[in-house]
Scaffold this motif. Structure first.
Motif, PDB file in Angstrom:
ATOM      1  N   ASN A  16       0.869  -1.180   0.000  1.00  0.00           N
ATOM      2  CA  ASN A  16       0.000   0.000   0.000  1.00  0.00           C
ATOM      3  C   ASN A  16       0.905   1.230   0.000  1.00  0.00           C
ATOM      4  OD1 ASN A  16       0.552   0.805   2.839  1.00  0.00           O
ATOM      5  ND2 ASN A  16      -0.477  -1.128   3.282  1.00  0.00           N
ATOM      6  N   ALA A  17       0.315   2.402  -0.224  1.00  0.00           N
ATOM      7  CA  ALA A  17       1.153   3.603  -0.367  1.00  0.00           C
ATOM      8  C   ALA A  17       1.734   4.062   0.967  1.00  0.00           C
ATOM      9  CB  ALA A  17       0.351   4.723  -1.005  1.00  0.00           C
ATOM     10  N   THR A  18       1.052   3.739   2.067  1.00  0.00           N
ATOM     11  CA  THR A  18       1.607   4.097   3.369  1.00  0.00           C
ATOM     12  C   THR A  18       2.959   3.395   3.535  1.00  0.00           C
ATOM     13  OG1 THR A  18      -0.657   4.237   4.157  1.00  0.00           O
ATOM     14  CG2 THR A  18       1.064   4.210   5.841  1.00  0.00           C
ATOM     15  N   ILE A  78       5.562   4.944   1.144  1.00  0.00           N
ATOM     16  CA  ILE A  78       6.211   6.141   1.708  1.00  0.00           C
ATOM     17  C   ILE A  78       7.203   5.716   2.788  1.00  0.00           C
ATOM     18  CG2 ILE A  78       5.807   8.284   3.006  1.00  0.00           C
ATOM     19  CD1 ILE A  78       2.979   8.366   1.617  1.00  0.00           C
ATOM     20  N   THR A 116      -3.251  17.316   3.404  1.00  0.00           N
ATOM     21  CA  THR A 116      -3.078  16.018   2.750  1.00  0.00           C
ATOM     22  C   THR A 116      -3.643  14.939   3.661  1.00  0.00           C
ATOM     23  OG1 THR A 116      -1.517  14.528   1.661  1.00  0.00           O
ATOM     24  CG2 THR A 116      -0.726  15.600   3.653  1.00  0.00           C
ATOM     25  N   PHE A 117      -3.484  13.691   3.223  1.00  0.00           N
ATOM     26  CA  PHE A 117      -3.980  12.549   3.981  1.00  0.00           C
ATOM     27  C   PHE A 117      -2.985  12.181   5.098  1.00  0.00           C
ATOM     28  CE2 PHE A 117      -4.773   7.880   4.321  1.00  0.00           C
ATOM     29  CZ  PHE A 117      -6.081   7.964   4.755  1.00  0.00           C
ATOM     30  N   ALA A 137      -1.408   9.484   5.916  1.00  0.00           N
ATOM     31  CA  ALA A 137      -0.396   8.430   5.776  1.00  0.00           C
ATOM     32  C   ALA A 137       1.031   8.939   6.016  1.00  0.00           C
ATOM     33  CB  ALA A 137      -0.498   7.796   4.386  1.00  0.00           C
ATOM     34  N   ASP A 145       4.460  12.267  -2.659  1.00  0.00           N
ATOM     35  CA  ASP A 145       3.272  11.450  -2.430  1.00  0.00           C
ATOM     36  C   ASP A 145       2.271  11.805  -3.537  1.00  0.00           C
ATOM     37  OD1 ASP A 145       0.857  10.396  -1.665  1.00  0.00           O
ATOM     38  OD2 ASP A 145       0.952  11.074   0.416  1.00  0.00           O
ATOM     39  N   ALA A 182      -0.309   9.893  -4.406  1.00  0.00           N
ATOM     40  CA  ALA A 182      -1.215   8.766  -4.148  1.00  0.00           C
ATOM     41  C   ALA A 182      -2.278   8.533  -5.219  1.00  0.00           C
ATOM     42  CB  ALA A 182      -1.858   8.924  -2.781  1.00  0.00           C
ATOM     43  N   SER A 197      -0.740   5.278  -4.738  1.00  0.00           N
ATOM     44  CA  SER A 197      -1.594   4.297  -4.062  1.00  0.00           C
ATOM     45  C   SER A 197      -2.451   3.596  -5.106  1.00  0.00           C
ATOM     46  CB  SER A 197      -2.518   5.001  -3.058  1.00  0.00           C
ATOM     47  OG  SER A 197      -3.483   4.079  -2.579  1.00  0.00           O
ATOM     48  N   HIS A 219      -5.076   1.837  -3.999  1.00  0.00           N
ATOM     49  CA  HIS A 219      -6.240   1.521  -3.171  1.00  0.00           C
ATOM     50  C   HIS A 219      -7.510   1.576  -4.019  1.00  0.00           C
ATOM     51  CE1 HIS A 219      -9.299   2.285  -0.006  1.00  0.00           C
ATOM     52  NE2 HIS A 219      -8.555   1.401   0.643  1.00  0.00           N
ATOM     53  N   LYS A 235      -8.839   4.757  -5.683  1.00  0.00           N
ATOM     54  CA  LYS A 235      -8.063   5.532  -6.669  1.00  0.00           C
ATOM     55  C   LYS A 235      -8.490   5.158  -8.093  1.00  0.00           C
ATOM     56  CE  LYS A 235      -5.655   7.022  -3.158  1.00  0.00           C
ATOM     57  NZ  LYS A 235      -6.612   7.483  -2.174  1.00  0.00           N
ATOM     58  N   GLY A 245      -2.617  -1.681  -2.635  1.00  0.00           N
ATOM     59  CA  GLY A 245      -1.366  -1.802  -3.373  1.00  0.00           C
ATOM     60  C   GLY A 245      -0.745  -0.451  -3.582  1.00  0.00           C
ATOM     61  N   TYR A 283      -9.233  18.035   2.183  1.00  0.00           N
ATOM     62  CA  TYR A 283      -8.801  17.258   3.336  1.00  0.00           C
ATOM     63  C   TYR A 283      -9.130  18.037   4.595  1.00  0.00           C
ATOM     64  CZ  TYR A 283      -5.775  14.678   0.115  1.00  0.00           C
ATOM     65  OH  TYR A 283      -5.272  13.919  -0.907  1.00  0.00           O
TER      66      TYR A 283
HETATM   67  C1  LIG Z   1      -2.354  11.598  -0.263  1.00  0.00           C
HETATM   68  C2  LIG Z   1      -2.399  10.174   0.199  1.00  0.00           C
HETATM   69  N1  LIG Z   1      -1.266   9.581   0.600  1.00  0.00           N
HETATM   70  C3  LIG Z   1      -1.245   8.302   1.016  1.00  0.00           C
HETATM   71  C4  LIG Z   1      -2.388   7.558   1.050  1.00  0.00           C
HETATM   72  C5  LIG Z   1      -2.333   6.150   1.584  1.00  0.00           C
HETATM   73  O1  LIG Z   1      -2.544   5.211   0.592  1.00  0.00           O
HETATM   74  P1  LIG Z   1      -2.776   3.677   0.967  1.00  0.00           P
HETATM   75  O2  LIG Z   1      -4.206   3.548   1.361  1.00  0.00           O
HETATM   76  O3  LIG Z   1      -2.463   2.955  -0.311  1.00  0.00           O
HETATM   77  O4  LIG Z   1      -1.837   3.333   2.051  1.00  0.00           O
HETATM   78  C6  LIG Z   1      -3.602   8.100   0.638  1.00  0.00           C
HETATM   79  C7  LIG Z   1      -4.832   7.311   0.685  1.00  0.00           C
HETATM   80  O5  LIG Z   1      -5.898   7.724   0.325  1.00  0.00           O
HETATM   81  C8  LIG Z   1      -3.608   9.457   0.196  1.00  0.00           C
HETATM   82  O6  LIG Z   1      -4.730  10.059  -0.190  1.00  0.00           O
END
Ligand SMILES: Cc1ncc(COP(=O)(O)O)c(C=O)c1O
Length: 374
Positions: free
Chosen positions: A60-62, A65, A89-90, A92, A165, A167, A190, A192, A195, A202, A318
């Motif tokens: 996953n993107a978390t 990163i 931002t989100f 993560a 990022d 995502a 991301s 997810h 997306k 993933g 956000y």
């Molecule tokens: C800006 C941003 N970064 C990171 C993430 C995290 O992605 P993931 O759910 O794949 O871990 C998201 C998820 O929506 C996001 O919007």
């Protein structure tokens, strides 16, 4: 009430297609740990992004990163360890940085682009040269930042790693014909289900730096190089079935983006007449959703309420990270975050689907018009 028009409506391959891929996985007896589908997926993604892109998949993107931070940032135990990032931002990125012992320093966004303010970043770095370890830039809402080259130059001059990022931005373009993906030291996408380009859970870490990508591929497998652990890593591998879905999703993806962009164009045409504003460069994005800033926070609230009443799921993304009490003593603010707070209070994100009917678009547009017109 169940929403009639959901915020997100992902497209996934047909069940028969996924079944066929799963049969191949059973036959190969290779479910995860860089199997044939992972190889195929990374090659196809590299081909899609072009520009010499090298690709690592991730769970996953978390974690993507997390891996980039492990690979690129170096802490100094004697001092503070600041990393510049936006509050808009989100969660993560901030959670990764705090977990790894860094202090995120929030910068404001630009009023027109809604992207992180390079001016504020430069000022903070000048005043805190010895304490800043890197930059976690965001392509807000997956829209390619129009100042990305300036960020690259700034990071280079300051000797700071630049992680982007991106995502929701797989399929977005910085400029016409320049896909998002290879700026900074690396970009993280991301995959997810929310997306435009999704496999469920993933991610992709993309860079022109082959050595960096090779390091990330070790770190995502506990740091192993054969039997030897070369760095403190984690487990962030992407399973074969997700990679197989990713290969399927690439087929026809460009067409799906075009359809999403057409929906955005219609929203822009109709809602701009009401004085609503949109993000710079969003027309070249993968259009995860359509974010609209209204004149006042009361307008935005009224729009959210009216849409909900009419069975339309919308969001106000956000909620700035510096509003979260849990981050208060774990983060810093570079300066005022006034623009972040202003934009966040007036923004509404509208649904965009791959094949959104004109009727659904009309419902959304008319609901907003009715609620805002005197
Ligand atoms: C800006 C941003 N970064 C990171 C993430 C995290 O992605 P993931 O759910 O794949 O871990 C998201 C998820 O929506 C996001 O919007």
């Amino acid at each position: 009430m169940k929403s009639k028009i959901p915020f997100i409506k992902p497209s996934f391959p047909k069940a028969e297609e996924i079944t066929a891929d799963y049969m191949r996985i059973i036959k190969s007896n290779w479910y995860t740990n860089f199997g044939p589908f992972e190889k195929k997926f990374t090659e196809e993604v590299a081909g899609y992004v072009g520009q010499g892109a090298q690709v690592a998949t991730a769970a996953n993107a978390t974690l993507g990163i997390d891996l980039a931070v492990r690979a690129l940032l170096v802490k100094n135990q004697e001092t503070d360890n600041y990393v510049i990032m936006p509050s808009f931002t989100f969660a993560a990125g901030v959670e990764v940085l705090v977990s790894q012992g860094y202090t995120p320093v929030f910068i404001d966004i630009d009023v027109n682009t809604w992207q992180p303010s390079i001016k504020q970043a430069k000022r903070f770095v000048e005043q805190n040269k010895d304490k800043v370890r890197g930059i976690l830039l965001c392509n807000v809402f997956g829209v390619g930042g129009v100042e990305v080259d300036d960020w690259e130059n700034f990071a280079k001059m300051a000797g700071l790693p630049l992680i982007i990022d991106s995502a929701a931005g797989f399929g977005s373009e910085y400029k016409e014909g320049v896909p998002v993906g290879v700026k900074g030291d690396c970009e993280v996408f991301s995959l997810h289900a929310t997306k435009p380009f999704c496999v469920g859970e993933g991610a992709l870490v993309v860079s022109r730096n082959a050595e960096l990508v090779a390091r990330i591929r070790k770190l995502q497998n506990f740091g192993f190089n054969d039997q030897v652990i070369e760095g403190i890593g984690t487990n962030a591998k992407l399973q074969e079935i997700n990679c197989a879905i990713g290969c399927r999703q690439l087929v026809g993806f460009s067409k799906r983006i075009q359809a999403r962009r057409r929906t955005l164009v219609r929203y822009k045409k109709e809602l701009s007449k009401l004085g609503a504003s949109f993000q710079r460069n969003d027309e070249l994005s993968a259009v995860a959703f359509a974010s609209v800033v209204f004149h006042t926070s009361e307008n935005a609230e009224a729009v959210l309420g009216a849409l909900s009443q009419n069975g339309v799921e919308a969001r106000s993304y956000y909620r700035p990270l510096h509003f979260q009490p849990i981050f208060k003593d774990k983060t810093k603010q570079a300066d005022s975050l006034d623009v972040t707070e202003m934009i966040a209070s007036r923004i509404v994100s509208l649904p965009v689907h791959d094949n959104m009917s004109e009727e659904d678009q009309t419902t959304i547009i008319d609901t907003i018009k009715t609620c805002l017109e005197p």
